[in-house]
Design a protein around this motif. Structure first.
Motif: not given
Lengths: 766, 766
Positions: B30-45
């Motif tokens: 989530i973001t600081e506001d509680g929103d769902l994060a919109t970033t993709p799954h971490p690419k480094a993985l």
């Protein structure tokens, strides 16, 4: 070339002394009667043409031993001693000796029985046939020492004048050295000429039968290796030398360049003209007679003496001219053909020369406090100037006054030397400071013709090379074939067990504890009736308690206390009873298996235990701890205690066939004995050992298996692997106390050098 | 199945306690506001489909953390902590948090913004799309803990009745366990249900909006993951279960077998029918809510509590019937939908159950004196029976009395946890007992999705596995890629020098002596003006004397005496002056270069040296010796002495930009600093380092070169290789004090697992 007359300063002597020497020693193989040996060149050595250490020269029965170049005379003697030993160990017949002198005491009437070396190379065989026809076969029976000398390249690098290129400088220096050597070598002939007798019927094609029955050195006289008198080469420059040599070949005076017999050879050019591009790399001095009083044909002191002699020639002014060289040749012939009792031909020259050597020796000695004094060495030679009886030839005619005793004199020495060569066959003579196992690998390398060097003696680190393929080996079987990580997997016994259990190999069940309270609390959970409590890393069995049946909690607690006193990690481990066998695995297959048993004697109904120990200690495999495959059995308190537990003492006389154990432990170092079980152990255990090594990623692995009965197939409950060792001892299998020996040291080399054709013929005793 | 009712005796509890547990923890990003994060799954993985530790579940922003199975709850918590840390370190955005509760506090009005996980596999993506449509997207925002439990196979092996085959026995035991769990799991829900709130606008397709604003566990209520009520499967036997499940799929009630949402899953059969041949391997219990008070979603004590809960079910009589299971389901729904302040639905049953657990705990506790008491743990749960406020749900509503504060409550916790996850980023949390370098390699393995296990903590020995490819690594870079012999070549510094000199690499000239007299006599031969006398093996610089100009013989002798006091071999070695750089070579190429400088501060014209040290010590890379990439600078006597030599003390105020050195030595462990010079060092030195490693046969090699100026090309006289190290520190390069960091730990893995596709995308802070 007088520009070089003051090239070297006195302080350069240290660096010049680091110049290297390589030796070649020839010898005829003879029978007990002095006959030439008729056996072939030892087959165990494989193809002789490529062997770096043991070759044939002219005749099939003439061996040539070659050392690598070294700075130290001690190392050279060590190498000679190792090569002599090995040559004996691979001999095709028991009835053979190395003739210890340069000249033969016996030449067969039927000259056809002198067989030319059976080389593969047709040209080489043809060349030898030509020599036999042209010079006669007799001269080919003569042996000597060739002394190869390379000036320390670091010195030359430093001394190279800016005005000269490297090749010109090397050629100028080495041709000066060659000239000076030819000019003064008569001094060496006087001091060290050592072939005063020769067989009655000896004759050469060029000079017929000798005109005298005794002289200082037949080998260096006209009756030795000599070209026709009309072959003349100039030594005043390398260019002249090559020109004349090429002319002699072109005119048919010589069949090939190497047919030129001179006491100095410029090396590393074939044909010689190459030297003008490549530069002389070292000189080969060919005039040294075999010293019959030296076990290996030359004394260590004389290696040093000749070295200092040669270095002195570098300090002396260049003799420059061909006339000077001619004078040297004349002096040398005269010295060789003089009576052994004659004084030197030029007393002043020899005295001055030795005086110059002493100056250098004084400086050198000051900085080698631990080494034999060079001054003493030279003084012992100085004493010979007016005492010809002290020279080598003088000493020989004193020991053997009549030419008719020459054969017996030589054979007696040969027999003495053979005994020395055959002493302690499990060692590699000259390399005894290394572990036995490393000596064994080196001996196998010597046999197989793989070049080697000891990089670090105390570390048992050796370097092996064949063509350009280099391998390092530590402690006999730590090689490039094992990975660093497999070492750590085997080093940690807990990890080893974990990994073996993972692949279904049975290991003693067990748990490790770092905390005594946890270990105590574990007691009710122990599911096996027999178990052992031990510190994780233990030496000499300290802190180990074995319970063969379930103990009380308090006995258990007490055992933990003992164990925790030795290590901060303690194992509670199932105790598997049975016989312990060591499986030696290499490259996925079990090569050998032994059982180790405690020190023991077998009764004969007559001798006391004490006497039986004495008898057993004469076993040639027994010696001081770690210095022999087996160790002397002691009569100490441990043995006494063990006997008393059996109601015996050292005076008891055991019945015939009764085995009396003198120790509880089976370590070889306390008199234990290894017994080969390679074929006796059921193949299922071989497979388990191989599987264990594989699980640990180990190429070399000594797998210790406890088993109920090695003749029965492995089931889940009749064995356990208790340890895997990354540097398994090879001596156990190479020299077992009883049963078949296995050349596991050779197996190491076979894997490291798959490209080498290891001989499958011949035999090897040692 | 009552035959199993007395299968386990009380003493079996020890072996049953060795059963293994694996955890899965889901969380919404989530973001600081509680929103769902919109970033993709971490690419480094890299490709998440195959990642063993970090995956996505339903939604793109829902992470799933998976531990391997372990016996110990401590190990499981360690793994969770490492995975949480790493997941944070590879996050695509700075502004992201892990929502610490099972139920969402916020559901976006635009349901389309809830993105289905962007998996490669089309069938999997399609399945998720179906779920979203059928059950609604809201329910997919729910997270929890899945608790995988495998009975110690050794116990089962021992308990297997002769009359049953292994598969039937496993299936019988595990289906009893499943039934009993379903019957009694309401007790866990009462004690540990922890989702009393849910977002206002939350609704499911099947049951609409919740009928209450607060209950013990929304997640386990009808509003959680639930199939339609008409999906019914029997648990009285595995055969019935499979029959009913197949029927539900055939009739279209379920799209696939795994769409069956039940709190117990039989594992290792796909389709389930395979279990009848293969046997159930373990059970997955899916009903555990996230504990928002636990940093990683579950407390260590609760891992143990649940384990003992499950084991207790094995001791209890089999509930046998479907009616009993139905009753359990009803109880669980009722418990979940009860108010958090309600008392348990069946006080007697919970009391008796916990009583039974205590019996087992008492026995276990007796044998784990060093571990947290299980009795205390159960007693703390017993206290909750009549104190609902002590249960998890009770505690949550106490901490957050109003549903409208739910979002803020969760975000506050998430922020706190993020700080913990981000602490000491150079460590791998949970693995701090290992060396830093091993932690780094493990962290890289975790990122790359290479499975690992710590074989030996004190030995820093780890096991890595990808598919069936296994590698062991010790101390970060001792691997199967280095040979055992290369280790010995590098271990002996004299041998190293010899081998490097052989291939033309410049090393300090030098000689070693075992004899003091010989060493003394060597004095006139020393050709370099600056030289060092040192024991062959030296620690802490003892016995070393450096002469920067030619000393007197007596000073030289004195230095020898000091050196021989430390070791029986002493080196007289050319002293090469300059800067020392460490070249880290792997697989033939230099991966990184650092310079180490002594502890130092840079003046600002205002602060005293003492204050500057304090400031420098706040550098997050600094910590206790060996526990951080850099070490705190001390204010001890060594530092004071070094300052006084510069006419300074701790109170001196250095000018702006002035560098003040506090030590003479540059060791990191005494406050020294490493500075990256990879690009700055002239490529010729890179080549020399690579050449040196090659000469030693080393794959991993830390080559120390002294050089005059690293920006200038190497000539013969401006550098010398002084050491080659077989286990070069990777932390120097991974976390240099200044300059570019290099992921050399990842390079180790790349070479060991060339078949793994290491991600080149994403980023990684740590």
């Amino acid at each position: 070339m007088e520009q070089f007359d003051s090239l070297f300063k006195i302080e350069d002597i240290f660096a010049l002394w680091l110049s290297t020497v390589g030796l070649e020693r020839e010898t005829m193989r003879i029978t007990e009667d002095g006959d030439l040996a008729t056996t072939p060149h030892p087959k165990a050595l494989g193809n002789r043409s490529f062997h770096p250490y043991i070759q044939t020269d002219f005749a099939e029965s003439q061996l040539e031993f070659i050392t690598p170049p070294y700075e130290s005379s001690e190392t050279l003697i060590n190498w000679l001693s190792g090569i002599h030993q090995v040559a004996y160990q691979v001999m095709e017949s028991d009835n053979e000796y190395f003739w210890p002198l340069s000249t033969p005491a016996y030449v067969p009437e039927d000259r056809d029985s002198i067989k030319v070396a059976q080389l593969d190379n047709e040209v080489e065989r043809g060349y030898r046939t030509h020599l036999a026809a042209y010079y006669g076969k007799d001269v080919q029976l003569i042996s000597g020492i060739h002394y190869n000398f390379q000036i320390n390249p670091e010195v030359l690098k430093r001394k190279q004048p800016e005005s000269m290129d490297r090749v010109s400088f090397m050629n100028a220096i080495y041709s000066k050295l060659g000239r000076n050597y030819l000019r003064y070598r008569w001094i060496l002939t006087y001091l060290m000429g050592a072939s005063p007798y020769i067989a009655d019927n000896y004759a050469t094609e060029l000079y017929g039968k000798p005109h005298k029955r005794m002289m200082r050195s037949f080998r260096q006289s006209r009756y030795g290796y000599q070209n026709k008198a009309d072959v003349y080469v100039r030594y005043d420059s390398l260019e002249h030398f090559i020109e004349d040599l090429e002319q002699a070949v072109a005119s048919g005076q010589l069949s090939v360049e190497k047919e030129l017999y001179r006491d100095v050879r410029f090396r590393r050019g074939n044909p010689y003209r190459e030297l003008l591009q490549k530069g002389v790399s070292y000189l080969e001095f060919r005039n040294i007679d075999l010293n019959p009083f030296a076990t290996y044909g030359i004394e260590q002191g004389d290696i040093d003496f000749i070295k200092l002699f040669i270095i002195t020639l570098l300090y002396l002014p260049d003799v420059e001219t061909n006339e000077a060289v001619d004078k040297g040749n004349t002096y040398n012939f005269q010295t060789a053909e003089a009576d052994p009792t004659d004084l030197p031909i030029d007393m002043d020259e020899i005295r001055q020369f030795l005086g110059k050597m002493k100056t250098l020796a004084t400086t050198l000695d000051r900085n080698r406090p631990q080494k034999a004094s060079l001054i003493n060495l030279i003084e012992s030679k100085e004493a010979m100037i007016d005492r010809p009886d002290l020279t080598l030839a003088g000493r020989i005619i004193e020991a053997c006054p009549s030419p008719s005793d020459f054969l017996a004199f030589g054979i007696d020495l040969a027999k003495d030397y053979r005994e020395l060569y055959q002493d302690k066959p499990y060692l590699l003579h000259g390399f005894e400071q290394l572990e036995l196992s490393t000596q064994d690998v080196l001996k196998e390398a010597l046999i197989a013709g793989i070049e080697f060097d000891v990089v670090d003696t105390t570390g048992n680190l050796i370097r092996l090379e064949h063509d350009d393929h280099v391998e390092f080996v530590k402690s006999a079987n730590m090689t490039s074939h094992d990975t660093l990580i497999s070492y750590y997997l085997m080093e940690d016994k807990v990890v080893t067990k974990k990994l073996l259990a993972d692949v279904g190999v049975r290991v003693p069940a067990g748990v490790s504890f770092k905390n005594p309270d946890e270990a105590k609390a574990y007691f009710p959970q122990i599911e096996y009736s027999a178990f052992v409590i031990k510190p994780k890393d233990t030496n000499f069995g300290l802190g180990i308690t074995i319970f063969t049946e379930r103990p009380s909690q308090s006995a258990y607690d007490e055992a933990l206390k003992l164990a925790f006193a030795e290590d901060d990690t303690v194992l509670v481990e199932e105790f598997v009873q049975g016989t312990e066998l060591r499986f030696y695995v290499q490259d996925g297959s079990t090569r050998a298996v032994v059982e180790r048993q405690p020190a023991q004697v077998v009764g004969d109904g007559k001798h006391s235990i004490s006497e039986l120990i004495d008898i057993e200690n004469t076993n040639p495999l027994r010696g001081e701890r770690h210095l022999a495959p087996l160790t002397y059995i002691e009569k100490g308190s441990a043995e006494r205690l063990q006997l008393s537990e059996q109601n015996l003492d050292f005076d008891s006389i055991p019945a015939e066939g009764e085995i009396v154990y003198l120790r509880r432990n089976s370590n070889i170092s306390t008199g234990g004995v290894s017994i080969d079980r390679t074929d006796a152990a059921h193949s299922s255990y071989h497979r388990i050992a191989e599987h264990s090594a594989e699980a640990l990623g180990a190429n070399f692995c000594g797998v210790d298996i406890i088993l109920t009965d090695y003749s029965q197939e492995a089931r889940f409950d009749n064995y356990a692997v208790i340890e895997a060792n990354f540097n398994p001892m090879i001596t156990l299998h190479r020299h077992p106390g009883r049963g078949q020996a296995h050349r596991v040291g050779r197996d190491v080399l076979k894997q490291l050098f798959p490209e080498v054709a290891f001989s499958t013929e011949g035999h090897f005793i040692g």
